[in-house]
Write an enzyme that holds these catalytic residues in place. Structure first.
Site: not given
Length: 189
Positions: A68-70, A105
């Site tokens: 995950s990424d933001q 994401g």
């Protein structure tokens, strides 16, 4: 269900995943998170989420890997993790009275088959007008220097908002659990 691995060094993502009460391991992916030239925020979080999951998947034969990424976008600019008080103050001052979009994401990768699912959850945060004193007091109390956008919504950062719009409230913290739960159900069939 296969064993889970969270490809992250984020304590916030770890805390969110613990809510599902499913055992998991945590491995930090240690990747370069720099955006590519002309890469949209949505494409960036998709790419980084997949890259994190694939990097960690190389160490596991038959697991489900969560990446995950933001990123945050205000006035068309990427808002990074501020790192210190001065940068956080500047970010919050620029966000005052404005809307900021957060793109989170999420990838769930089966390390055995290399099949994966991808999602991007958008969260719109509307900041209320903030005075310099409010910003200073908030930063001194909550110290959100490792958070994109310079706030922690699960802490006092929620007091800075006028409204939040999202299909998944956990996305703003960094791991969209509604999407993840849907993905886990698909892989458990």
């Amino acid at each position: 269900m296969k064993n889970l691995v969270l490809a992250s060094s984020s304590p916030y993502r770890r805390e969110l995943l613990e809510r599902l009460r499913i055992p998991f391991e945590i491995i930090s992916p240690n990747i370069d998170e720099s955006p590519l030239a002309d890469e949209t925020p949505q494409a960036l979080v998709k790419r980084l989420s997949l890259q994190k999951a694939m990097t960690v998947a190389a160490h596991f034969n038959n697991h489900l890997i969560i990446g995950s990424d933001q990123v945050a976008v205000g006035d068309g600019e990427l808002l990074t993790k501020p790192g210190d008080f001065d940068n956080a103050f500047k970010q919050l001052r620029s966000e005052s009275g404005k809307k900021v979009l957060f793109y989170t994401g999420l990838v769930l990768l089966d390390s055995g088959s290399q099949q994966h699912q991808v999602d991007v959850v958008t969260t719109e945060v509307v900041f209320r007008p903030l005075s310099d004193i409010e910003i200073t007091e908030y930063l001194q109390k909550d110290s959100p220097y490792n958070c994109a956008g310079s706030f922690r919504s699960e802490g006092l950062g929620i007091t800075l908002f006028e409204a939040v719009y999202s299909s998944d409230p956990t996305a703003l913290v960094g791991l969209p659990l509604i999407s993840l739960n849907r993905m886990l159900k698909i892989f458990s069939k």
